[in-house]
Design an enzyme around this catalytic site. Structure first.
Site, PDB file in Angstrom:
ATOM      1  N   LYS A  63       0.832  -1.205   0.000  1.00  0.00           N
ATOM      2  CA  LYS A  63       0.000   0.000   0.000  1.00  0.00           C
ATOM      3  C   LYS A  63       0.864   1.252   0.000  1.00  0.00           C
ATOM      4  O   LYS A  63       1.708   1.435   0.874  1.00  0.00           O
ATOM      5  CB  LYS A  63      -0.893  -0.016   1.252  1.00  0.00           C
ATOM      6  CG  LYS A  63      -1.896   1.085   1.337  1.00  0.00           C
ATOM      7  CD  LYS A  63      -3.160   0.696   0.608  1.00  0.00           C
ATOM      8  CE  LYS A  63      -4.219   1.774   0.767  1.00  0.00           C
ATOM      9  NZ  LYS A  63      -4.743   2.209  -0.494  1.00  0.00           N
ATOM     10  N   GLY A  68       6.322   0.953   5.670  1.00  0.00           N
ATOM     11  CA  GLY A  68       7.223   0.019   4.996  1.00  0.00           C
ATOM     12  C   GLY A  68       7.334   0.277   3.507  1.00  0.00           C
ATOM     13  O   GLY A  68       8.426   0.203   2.932  1.00  0.00           O
ATOM     14  N   CYS A  69       6.222   0.590   2.879  1.00  0.00           N
ATOM     15  CA  CYS A  69       6.229   0.814   1.427  1.00  0.00           C
ATOM     16  C   CYS A  69       6.928   2.120   1.069  1.00  0.00           C
ATOM     17  O   CYS A  69       7.600   2.202   0.034  1.00  0.00           O
ATOM     18  CB  CYS A  69       4.807   0.778   0.886  1.00  0.00           C
ATOM     19  SG  CYS A  69       4.045  -0.846   1.102  1.00  0.00           S
ATOM     20  N   THR A  70       6.812   3.114   1.925  1.00  0.00           N
ATOM     21  CA  THR A  70       7.526   4.364   1.711  1.00  0.00           C
ATOM     22  C   THR A  70       9.029   4.146   1.863  1.00  0.00           C
ATOM     23  O   THR A  70       9.819   4.606   1.030  1.00  0.00           O
ATOM     24  CB  THR A  70       7.018   5.449   2.680  1.00  0.00           C
ATOM     25  OG1 THR A  70       5.645   5.730   2.348  1.00  0.00           O
ATOM     26  CG2 THR A  70       7.836   6.721   2.597  1.00  0.00           C
ATOM     27  N   ALA A  73      10.242   2.299  -1.213  1.00  0.00           N
ATOM     28  CA  ALA A  73      10.293   3.189  -2.383  1.00  0.00           C
ATOM     29  C   ALA A  73      11.506   4.106  -2.305  1.00  0.00           C
ATOM     30  O   ALA A  73      12.193   4.328  -3.314  1.00  0.00           O
ATOM     31  CB  ALA A  73       9.007   4.008  -2.488  1.00  0.00           C
TER      32      ALA A  73
END
Length: 178
Positions: A63, A68-70, A73
């Site tokens: 998401k 975590g995804c930030t 990225a």
């Protein structure tokens, strides 16, 4: 409120359990096209076209704009030039809609690589990367693949912790050049 409770439970479970990539080295990588954004600009990403230029690193993330995804990225953005120098195309994919990914591609990916939208989970399911689907809502597991120019999976790494995805996929891409 039920959806928020379900999401809280889901993210707690994701952080607590290991995940395993469904596609293995040697498997054919499912071909796809998808709406993608880089630097907020939308285009159609084609795996077949990208493979004509060299290997592809396809990473699935749950998401956009989550912690975590930030972090993942940011790490891929910092390494984007290294992937390019190794001849690889880098692309992230999630079940987020393209409008969300326009912002994510600019703010968190620093316009260094594209992210693709798969809100219907078609590609995510083809790569057996779906973590959960509830009604019209779904998210991907955190899985990174390296796909050879011949369309085969040469490396797969699955872990809910984003820390090793960049390091491991870059090493796999560099090993392809040898």
């Amino acid at each position: 409120m039920k959806r928020l409770a379900a999401l809280a439970l889901l993210f707690g479970c994701v952080a607590a359990t290991p995940s395993f990539a469904a596609l293995k080295p040697g498997d054919a990588a499912p071909d796809f096209t998808a709406k993608a954004a880089v630097g907020g600009e939308e285009f159609t990403f084609s795996l077949a076209n990208a493979l004509k230029k060299g290997p592809v690193v396809l990473y699935f993330f749950p998401k956009a704009f989550t912690t975590g995804c930030t972090a993942e990225a940011h790490a891929f953005a910092e390494a984007a030039a290294s992937f390019e120098a190794a001849g690889a195309t880098l692309i992230g994919m999630s079940a987020d809609n393209i409008d969300t990914l326009h912002k994510f591609s600019t703010q968190e990916c620093s316009a260094k690589f594209p992210v693709a939208a798969d809100p219907d989970l078609k590609v995510i399911k083809a790569y057996d990367s779906a973590l959960i689907r509830v009604g019209n809502f779904g998210i991907s597991d955190r899985i990174s693949y390296v796909i050879s120019p011949g369309g085969k999976i040469v490396y797969a790494y699955s872990a809910s912790n984003p820390d090793k995805h960049v390091e491991n996929t870059l090493a796999a891409v560099k090993a392809l050049k040898k």
